[in-house]
Scaffold this motif. Structure first.
Motif, PDB file in Angstrom:
ATOM      1  N   LYS A   1      -5.173   8.829   3.984  1.00  0.00           N
ATOM      2  CA  LYS A   1      -5.507   8.106   2.769  1.00  0.00           C
ATOM      3  C   LYS A   1      -4.397   8.295   1.736  1.00  0.00           C
ATOM      4  N   ALA A   2      -4.127   7.247   0.956  1.00  0.00           N
ATOM      5  CA  ALA A   2      -3.058   7.339  -0.036  1.00  0.00           C
ATOM      6  C   ALA A   2      -3.346   6.415  -1.214  1.00  0.00           C
ATOM      7  N   ILE A   3      -2.552   6.564  -2.263  1.00  0.00           N
ATOM      8  CA  ILE A   3      -2.617   5.679  -3.429  1.00  0.00           C
ATOM      9  C   ILE A   3      -1.373   4.803  -3.441  1.00  0.00           C
ATOM     10  N   PHE A   4      -1.574   3.498  -3.570  1.00  0.00           N
ATOM     11  CA  PHE A   4      -0.462   2.551  -3.593  1.00  0.00           C
ATOM     12  C   PHE A   4       0.249   2.615  -4.938  1.00  0.00           C
ATOM     13  N   ILE A   5       1.586   2.658  -4.886  1.00  0.00           N
ATOM     14  CA  ILE A   5       2.398   2.691  -6.099  1.00  0.00           C
ATOM     15  C   ILE A   5       3.112   1.360  -6.321  1.00  0.00           C
ATOM     16  N   SER A   6       3.899   0.931  -5.334  1.00  0.00           N
ATOM     17  CA  SER A   6       4.682  -0.294  -5.496  1.00  0.00           C
ATOM     18  C   SER A   6       5.117  -0.808  -4.129  1.00  0.00           C
ATOM     19  N   ARG A   7       5.637  -2.039  -4.131  1.00  0.00           N
ATOM     20  CA  ARG A   7       6.146  -2.660  -2.913  1.00  0.00           C
ATOM     21  C   ARG A   7       7.532  -3.221  -3.211  1.00  0.00           C
ATOM     22  N   PRO A   8       8.579  -2.433  -2.988  1.00  0.00           N
ATOM     23  CA  PRO A   8       9.937  -2.879  -3.311  1.00  0.00           C
ATOM     24  C   PRO A   8      10.352  -4.151  -2.589  1.00  0.00           C
ATOM     25  N   ASN A   9       9.901  -4.326  -1.342  1.00  0.00           N
ATOM     26  CA  ASN A   9      10.136  -5.567  -0.609  1.00  0.00           C
ATOM     27  C   ASN A   9       8.983  -5.759   0.366  1.00  0.00           C
ATOM     28  N   ARG A  10       9.005  -6.847   1.131  1.00  0.00           N
ATOM     29  CA  ARG A  10       7.844  -7.169   1.963  1.00  0.00           C
ATOM     30  C   ARG A  10       7.657  -6.234   3.148  1.00  0.00           C
ATOM     31  N   PHE A  11       8.655  -5.402   3.434  1.00  0.00           N
ATOM     32  CA  PHE A  11       8.578  -4.521   4.595  1.00  0.00           C
ATOM     33  C   PHE A  11       8.118  -3.107   4.271  1.00  0.00           C
ATOM     34  N   ILE A  12       8.308  -2.653   3.041  1.00  0.00           N
ATOM     35  CA  ILE A  12       7.990  -1.269   2.719  1.00  0.00           C
ATOM     36  C   ILE A  12       7.169  -1.169   1.433  1.00  0.00           C
ATOM     37  N   ALA A  13       6.509  -0.020   1.291  1.00  0.00           N
ATOM     38  CA  ALA A  13       5.758   0.275   0.072  1.00  0.00           C
ATOM     39  C   ALA A  13       5.964   1.733  -0.296  1.00  0.00           C
ATOM     40  N   LYS A  14       5.760   2.013  -1.573  1.00  0.00           N
ATOM     41  CA  LYS A  14       5.765   3.383  -2.063  1.00  0.00           C
ATOM     42  C   LYS A  14       4.306   3.798  -2.280  1.00  0.00           C
ATOM     43  N   VAL A  15       3.926   4.945  -1.742  1.00  0.00           N
ATOM     44  CA  VAL A  15       2.563   5.432  -1.895  1.00  0.00           C
ATOM     45  C   VAL A  15       2.593   6.911  -2.265  1.00  0.00           C
ATOM     46  N   ARG A  16       1.445   7.404  -2.748  1.00  0.00           N
ATOM     47  CA  ARG A  16       1.292   8.832  -3.000  1.00  0.00           C
ATOM     48  C   ARG A  16       0.220   9.363  -2.051  1.00  0.00           C
ATOM     49  N   LEU A  17       0.602  10.260  -1.188  1.00  0.00           N
ATOM     50  CA  LEU A  17      -0.320  10.810  -0.206  1.00  0.00           C
ATOM     51  C   LEU A  17      -1.338  11.711  -0.875  1.00  0.00           C
ATOM     52  N   PHE A  18      -2.586  11.623  -0.422  1.00  0.00           N
ATOM     53  CA  PHE A  18      -3.619  12.504  -0.931  1.00  0.00           C
ATOM     54  C   PHE A  18      -3.393  13.916  -0.404  1.00  0.00           C
ATOM     55  N   ASP A  19      -3.812  14.882  -1.180  1.00  0.00           N
ATOM     56  CA  ASP A  19      -3.712  16.271  -0.753  1.00  0.00           C
ATOM     57  C   ASP A  19      -4.908  17.016  -1.333  1.00  0.00           C
TER      58      ASP A  19
END
Length: 231
Positions: free
Chosen positions: A8-26
Motif C-alpha cells: 500500500k502507498a500514497i500517490f504523490i505525482s506522475r512525472p510521465n505516463r510510465f512512472i509515478a512517485k509514491v510514498r510507501l506505507f510503514d
C-alpha cells in the motif's frame, strides 16, 4: 487473476505516463519513504491518480529492475464511499482468458490476425442444433473511467480502438461473429458508454459496429487490491 506481494502507498505525482512517485506505507510514519514506480496503464487516469490518494503496488521479483514496483490499483472517494479501481492495462485480457476457459468454446486462440488488425481472441463454438462451427472475433477493452456510476471508454483518444471496431464490423459480412467486451475494472458499475467528449470518432464507430451486428458485452468484476476476476 491474483497478484503477489501487494504493498500500500500514497500517490504523490506522475512525472510521465510510465512512472509515478509514491510514498510507501510503514509501521512508523517517519520511516515512510518515496519510491519511483512503474504505472501499468499509459492512459490519462487523471480522475483517479490524484495526489494523496491510496494506491496499491505489486513488488517485482526481479531485483535488477529500474522500478521495483508496479502501480496496479487506486482508491477513489465518491458519494457512495471509497471505491477500488484496478488500472492494470494488461489485466483485462488475462481475466477474459480465465473466463473464456469456463465457457463452452471449442477453441480459444489469443492474438489472432484478421485483415489489418490483430484481435485479442479468436473463438469457435459448436452449434448444438446444427452442428456447425461458429467463428467469433473478440476485442477486449478495459474500462477504468467512471462518472456518476456509469463507465466510459476511452479515457484518451484511441485510433486503434476505432480501427478494431471497423474491422469487427467488416468481419461480420464474411461470416464471423464480432464481440466487443468491456472489462469493468471497478465494482458497482454495470454498463459502459462511449466517451463521446474525449473521442467522438470512437463513439461513431461503436454505433456503426452495433448496427452491423457487433455484440457488446459488459463484464463485471470482483476487484480487490490483490485480485481481479470476472463475475
Amino acid at each position: 487473476m491474483t497478484y503477489d506481494n501487494i504493498t500500500k502507498a500514497i500517490f504523490i505525482s506522475r512525472p510521465n505516463r510510465f512512472i509515478a512517485k509514491v510514498r510507501l506505507f510503514d509501521i512508523q510514519e517517519e520511516n515512510a519513504k518515496e519510491e519511483t514506480v512503474h504505472v501499468k496503464n499509459t492512459g490519462r487516469c487523471k480522475e483517479l491518480l490524484i495526489p494523496g490518494c491510496t494506491v496499491y503496488l505489486e513488488k517485482s521479483n526481479n531485483p535488477n529492475r529500474k522500478t521495483l514496483y508496479d502501480l496496479i490499483a487506486v482508491e477513489k472517494d465518491s458519494a457512495q464511499g471509497t471505491k477500488l479501481f484496478n488500472i492494470d492495462s494488461q489485466a483485462p485480457n488475462k481475466v477474459v482468458l480465465e473466463w473464456l476457459k469456463k465457457q463452452d468454446y471449442s477453441l480459444i486462440k489469443p492474438e489472432f490476425t484478421f485483415g489489418k488488425s490483430r484481435f485479442d481472441f479468436y473463438l469457435e463454438k459448436i452449434d448444438e442444433k446444427t452442428g456447425k462451427t461458429e467463428k467469433i472475433l473478440m476485442e477486449v477493452k478495459g474500462c477504468t473511467l467512471e462518472i456518476d456510476g456509469i463507465g466510459y471508454f476511452p479515457d484518451a483518444p484511441t485510433e486503434r480502438g476505432v480501427k478494431h471496431l471497423n474491422e469487427l464490423a467488416a468481419a461480420i459480412s464474411e461470416g464471423y461473429k464480432g464481440i466487443l467486451a468491456f472489462v469493468i475494472q471497478m465494482e458497482g458499475v454495470f454498463e459502459v458508454r462511449p466517451n463521446r467528449k474525449t473521442h467522438p470518432e470512437f463513439a461513431e464507430a461503436l454505433e456503426k459496429a452495433k448496427v452491423s451486428g457487433v455484440e457488446v458485452l459488459f463484464l463485471h468484476c470482483t476487484v480487490r487490491p490483490d485480485f481481479l476476476e470476472i463475475k
